[in-house]
Design a protein around this motif. Structure first.
Motif, short mmCIF file in Angstrom:
data_model
loop_
_atom_site.label_atom_id
_atom_site.label_comp_id
_atom_site.label_asym_id
_atom_site.label_seq_id
_atom_site.Cartn_x
_atom_site.Cartn_y
_atom_site.Cartn_z
N ARG A 193 0.82 -1.22 0.00
CA ARG A 193 0.00 0.00 0.00
C ARG A 193 0.85 1.27 0.00
O ARG A 193 0.32 2.36 -0.08
CB ARG A 193 -0.90 0.01 1.23
N LEU A 194 2.15 1.09 0.14
CA LEU A 194 3.03 2.26 0.21
C LEU A 194 3.47 2.71 -1.17
O LEU A 194 3.47 1.92 -2.12
CB LEU A 194 4.29 1.92 1.02
N ASP A 195 3.86 3.97 -1.25
CA ASP A 195 4.45 4.46 -2.50
C ASP A 195 5.73 3.68 -2.77
O ASP A 195 6.39 3.20 -1.86
CB ASP A 195 4.81 5.95 -2.37
N GLU A 196 6.07 3.63 -4.05
CA GLU A 196 7.23 2.85 -4.47
C GLU A 196 8.52 3.21 -3.75
O GLU A 196 9.34 2.37 -3.45
CB GLU A 196 7.47 3.04 -5.97
N ASP A 197 8.71 4.51 -3.51
CA ASP A 197 9.99 4.93 -2.95
C ASP A 197 9.92 5.15 -1.43
O ASP A 197 10.79 5.77 -0.85
CB ASP A 197 10.49 6.19 -3.65
N ALA A 198 8.89 4.62 -0.81
CA ALA A 198 8.74 4.82 0.63
C ALA A 198 9.72 3.96 1.42
O ALA A 198 9.98 2.81 1.07
CB ALA A 198 7.31 4.50 1.05
N ASP A 199 10.28 4.55 2.47
CA ASP A 199 11.09 3.78 3.41
C ASP A 199 10.15 3.15 4.43
O ASP A 199 9.22 3.80 4.90
CB ASP A 199 12.07 4.70 4.16
N PHE A 200 10.41 1.93 4.79
CA PHE A 200 9.52 1.30 5.76
C PHE A 200 10.29 0.33 6.66
O PHE A 200 11.36 -0.15 6.33
CB PHE A 200 8.39 0.55 5.06
N ILE A 201 9.68 0.08 7.81
CA ILE A 201 10.17 -0.93 8.75
C ILE A 201 8.99 -1.85 9.03
O ILE A 201 7.90 -1.38 9.36
CB ILE A 201 10.62 -0.30 10.09
N VAL A 202 9.18 -3.14 8.88
CA VAL A 202 8.16 -4.09 9.29
C VAL A 202 8.44 -4.45 10.74
O VAL A 202 9.51 -4.95 11.06
CB VAL A 202 8.18 -5.36 8.41
N LEU A 203 7.48 -4.15 11.62
CA LEU A 203 7.69 -4.41 13.04
C LEU A 203 8.00 -5.88 13.25
O LEU A 203 7.36 -6.75 12.66
CB LEU A 203 6.45 -4.01 13.85
N GLY A 204 8.98 -6.14 14.09
CA GLY A 204 9.36 -7.52 14.38
C GLY A 204 10.49 -8.03 13.51
O GLY A 204 11.09 -9.04 13.82
N GLU A 205 10.80 -7.31 12.42
CA GLU A 205 11.88 -7.78 11.55
C GLU A 205 13.19 -7.06 11.79
O GLU A 205 14.24 -7.50 11.32
CB GLU A 205 11.48 -7.60 10.07
N SER A 206 13.11 -5.95 12.51
CA SER A 206 14.33 -5.22 12.83
C SER A 206 14.62 -5.46 14.31
O SER A 206 13.72 -5.70 15.10
CB SER A 206 14.10 -3.74 12.56
N GLU A 207 15.89 -5.38 14.67
CA GLU A 207 16.25 -5.51 16.09
C GLU A 207 15.57 -4.44 16.93
O GLU A 207 15.38 -4.60 18.12
CB GLU A 207 17.76 -5.36 16.25
N ALA A 208 15.24 -3.34 16.29
CA ALA A 208 14.70 -2.20 17.03
C ALA A 208 13.21 -2.32 17.31
O ALA A 208 12.64 -1.49 18.00
CB ALA A 208 14.97 -0.91 16.25
N THR A 209 12.58 -3.34 16.76
CA THR A 209 11.13 -3.42 16.87
C THR A 209 10.66 -4.81 17.27
O THR A 209 11.34 -5.80 17.06
CB THR A 209 10.44 -3.08 15.53
N THR A 210 9.47 -4.87 17.86
CA THR A 210 8.83 -6.16 18.09
C THR A 210 7.42 -6.08 17.52
O THR A 210 6.81 -5.02 17.46
CB THR A 210 8.69 -6.49 19.59
N LYS A 211 6.94 -7.21 17.10
CA LYS A 211 5.60 -7.27 16.58
C LYS A 211 4.64 -7.57 17.73
O LYS A 211 4.93 -8.40 18.57
CB LYS A 211 5.54 -8.39 15.54
N GLY A 212 3.52 -6.87 17.75
CA GLY A 212 2.62 -7.06 18.88
C GLY A 212 1.64 -8.20 18.68
O GLY A 212 1.44 -8.67 17.57
N ASP A 213 1.06 -8.66 19.78
CA ASP A 213 -0.09 -9.54 19.69
C ASP A 213 -1.08 -9.04 20.74
O ASP A 213 -0.94 -7.94 21.25
CB ASP A 213 0.30 -11.00 19.91
N TYR A 214 -2.09 -9.84 21.07
CA TYR A 214 -3.12 -9.35 21.99
C TYR A 214 -2.56 -9.03 23.37
O TYR A 214 -3.02 -8.14 24.05
CB TYR A 214 -4.26 -10.36 22.11
N ASP A 215 -1.54 -9.78 23.79
CA ASP A 215 -1.00 -9.59 25.13
C ASP A 215 0.03 -8.47 25.19
O ASP A 215 0.12 -7.75 26.16
CB ASP A 215 -0.37 -10.89 25.65
N SER A 216 0.84 -8.36 24.15
CA SER A 216 1.90 -7.36 24.18
C SER A 216 1.83 -6.51 22.93
O SER A 216 1.89 -7.02 21.82
CB SER A 216 3.26 -8.05 24.27
#
Ligand SMILES: [Zn+2]
Length: 185
Positions: free
Chosen positions: A104-127
């Motif tokens: 859904r992002l523009d072609e040249d958009a920078d993005f981070i997928v949560l949980g794929e970088s050391e800096a991020t975690t992917k959430g679930d219902y508990d966290s």
């Protein structure tokens, strides 16, 4: 939390809805991966930061917008003296919690997928999904660091040995980073 305490850990989706913004400065020494590249004392160096989170609810995307600015003393690869490198970045970074959303992002958009970088975690219902804002900002700064810092004009006092050149090629800390920070094409 006082208005000017820098929150290292953020919950992008929740905080974006609340319209999180932060402006201020942090000591460069808090950015360990940058500090490692510096020569001499960095005790007085600051990183100026303006950043905000906003939510594109329809697209389930959080935008992290920011302006960061600092100076890092590095070793000039020509004269081996200290050269102050200006790092200035304006970034517009999409944080998504699902890889399928990057379509859904523009072609040249920078993005981070949560949980794929050391800096991020992917959430679930508990966290809830969280991101380390300091690390995200540090990633942006790292991308700006020159591999071979030099004064604009200075005396050449050093013939690089062939060994050094080989080392420079092998030891590229930015490859990993570049692979974490995607770019659609
Ligand atoms: Zn120099």
């Amino acid at each position: 939390m006082s208005a000017n305490t820098f929150p290292a850990q953020i919950e992008p989706f929740k905080w974006a809805e609340q319209g999180f913004t932060w402006s201020g400065n942090l000591p460069l020494s808090r950015f360990a991966r940058i500090a490692r590249e510096a020569v001499g004392s960095i005790d007085d160096q600051l990183v100026n930061i303006d950043c905000k989170l906003s939510m594109d609810a329809y697209h389930r995307i959080v935008w992290l917008d920011g302006h960061i600015e600092t100076k890092v003393p590095m070793e000039c690869q020509r004269c081996l003296g200290s050269v102050e490198i200006d790092l200035v970045s304006d970034f517009h970074l999409a944080l998504v919690d699902d890889e399928s959303l990057i379509e859904r992002l523009d072609e040249d958009a920078d993005f981070i997928v949560l949980g794929e970088s050391e800096a991020t975690t992917k959430g679930d219902y508990d966290s809830p999904a969280t991101a380390n804002l300091l690390s995200l900002i540090e990633d942006e700064l790292l991308l700006l660091l020159p591999l071979s810092p030099k004064h604009d004009a200075c005396e050449h006092k050093h013939q690089p040995a062939i060994q050094n050149i080989a080392e420079e090629k092998r030891d590229n800390p930015f490859d990993v980073l570049a692979s974490l920070k995607g770019k659609l094409n």
